[in-house]
Design a protein around this motif. Structure first.
Motif, short mmCIF file in Angstrom:
data_model
loop_
_atom_site.label_atom_id
_atom_site.label_comp_id
_atom_site.label_asym_id
_atom_site.label_seq_id
_atom_site.Cartn_x
_atom_site.Cartn_y
_atom_site.Cartn_z
N PHE A 1 0.82 -1.20 0.00
CA PHE A 1 0.00 0.00 0.00
C PHE A 1 0.86 1.25 0.00
N ASP A 2 0.29 2.33 -0.53
CA ASP A 2 0.99 3.62 -0.56
C ASP A 2 0.74 4.36 0.75
N ASP A 3 0.78 5.67 0.69
CA ASP A 3 0.62 6.47 1.91
C ASP A 3 -0.85 6.63 2.33
N GLN A 4 -1.77 5.96 1.61
CA GLN A 4 -3.19 5.99 1.98
C GLN A 4 -3.71 4.56 2.06
N PRO A 5 -3.25 3.79 3.05
CA PRO A 5 -3.71 2.41 3.16
C PRO A 5 -5.19 2.33 3.53
N PRO A 6 -5.79 1.17 3.30
CA PRO A 6 -7.21 1.02 3.63
C PRO A 6 -7.45 0.94 5.14
N ALA A 7 -8.69 1.08 5.51
CA ALA A 7 -9.09 0.80 6.89
C ALA A 7 -8.81 -0.69 7.14
N ARG A 8 -8.55 -1.04 8.40
CA ARG A 8 -8.16 -2.42 8.67
C ARG A 8 -8.52 -2.83 10.08
N SER A 9 -8.85 -4.10 10.22
CA SER A 9 -8.99 -4.74 11.52
C SER A 9 -8.04 -5.93 11.52
N THR A 10 -7.44 -6.20 12.67
CA THR A 10 -6.60 -7.37 12.83
C THR A 10 -7.02 -8.07 14.11
N VAL A 11 -7.29 -9.37 14.00
CA VAL A 11 -7.73 -10.13 15.16
C VAL A 11 -6.99 -11.45 15.25
N GLN A 12 -6.84 -11.93 16.46
CA GLN A 12 -6.33 -13.29 16.64
C GLN A 12 -7.52 -14.22 16.57
N ALA A 13 -7.48 -15.13 15.61
CA ALA A 13 -8.60 -16.05 15.41
C ALA A 13 -8.48 -17.29 16.28
N GLY A 14 -7.30 -17.54 16.81
CA GLY A 14 -7.10 -18.74 17.62
C GLY A 14 -6.72 -19.92 16.76
N ALA A 15 -7.54 -20.23 15.78
CA ALA A 15 -7.24 -21.30 14.83
C ALA A 15 -7.89 -20.93 13.50
N LEU A 16 -7.16 -21.17 12.42
CA LEU A 16 -7.68 -20.90 11.08
C LEU A 16 -7.86 -22.22 10.35
N PRO A 17 -8.77 -22.28 9.39
CA PRO A 17 -8.97 -23.52 8.64
C PRO A 17 -7.65 -24.02 8.04
N GLY A 18 -7.47 -25.31 8.07
CA GLY A 18 -6.28 -25.92 7.46
C GLY A 18 -5.00 -25.68 8.23
N GLY A 19 -5.09 -25.07 9.39
CA GLY A 19 -3.89 -24.80 10.16
C GLY A 19 -3.06 -23.64 9.62
N PHE A 20 -3.65 -22.81 8.77
CA PHE A 20 -2.93 -21.65 8.24
C PHE A 20 -2.66 -20.66 9.35
N LEU A 21 -1.65 -19.83 9.16
CA LEU A 21 -1.24 -18.86 10.17
C LEU A 21 -1.85 -17.48 9.96
N VAL A 22 -2.28 -17.19 8.72
CA VAL A 22 -2.84 -15.88 8.40
C VAL A 22 -3.91 -16.04 7.31
N GLU A 23 -4.96 -15.25 7.43
CA GLU A 23 -6.01 -15.17 6.42
C GLU A 23 -6.39 -13.70 6.31
N ILE A 24 -6.58 -13.23 5.08
CA ILE A 24 -6.92 -11.82 4.87
C ILE A 24 -8.08 -11.73 3.89
N ASP A 25 -9.10 -10.94 4.24
CA ASP A 25 -10.14 -10.62 3.28
C ASP A 25 -10.12 -9.12 3.00
#
Length: 126
Positions: free
Chosen positions: A97-121
């Motif tokens: 992203f440039d100097d105007q990134p989008p709004a964002r939320s970041t949360v700890q999910a505890g566990a993600l499908p398939g054992g992945f470490l990160v998921e982003i929508d």
């Protein structure tokens, strides 16, 4: 504008009953992406930096299929299996992203499908 489900050849494909992308009223909603290579269908190593890079590459490619770019993203949500990975993920994410990134939320999910470490929508605007 009614809801549409665009074709996105660069997407790894849905792993469950959902659409990878839906579009309505000038907004494009990209479902949570995990670290799967869209061609080989192989998952990235269990390393949060590698997984974050693959996820962001997938999101960039999916948006590109629709004539959009990361600069069109207005909102993201990052799901982490471990919140202690926040700084590592943030460092890679920021590079898309440039100097105007989008709004964002970041949360700890505890566990993600398939054992992945990160998921982003993301939500992008036309």
């Amino acid at each position: 504008m009614p809801k549409t489900v665009p074709v996105t050849p660069s997407a790894p494909g849905a792993m469950a009953p959902y659409s990878v992308v839906t579009e309505a009223n000038g907004f494009v909603f990209v479902s949570g992406q995990v670290a799967v290579d869209p061609i080989s269908k192989e998952r990235s190593p269990d390393d949060v930096e590698a997984q974050t890079t693959r996820v962001m590459m997938n999101i960039t490619a999916i948006l590109g299929d629709l004539g959009l770019a990361t600069s069109d993203i207005v909102k993201t949500t990052i799901f982490l299996a471990n919140i202690d990975d926040f700084a590592k993920v943030n460092a890679i994410y920021a590079g898309y992203f440039d100097d105007q990134p989008p709004a964002r939320s970041t949360v700890q999910a505890g566990a993600l499908p398939g054992g992945f470490l990160v998921e982003i929508d993301v939500v992008a605007a036309r």
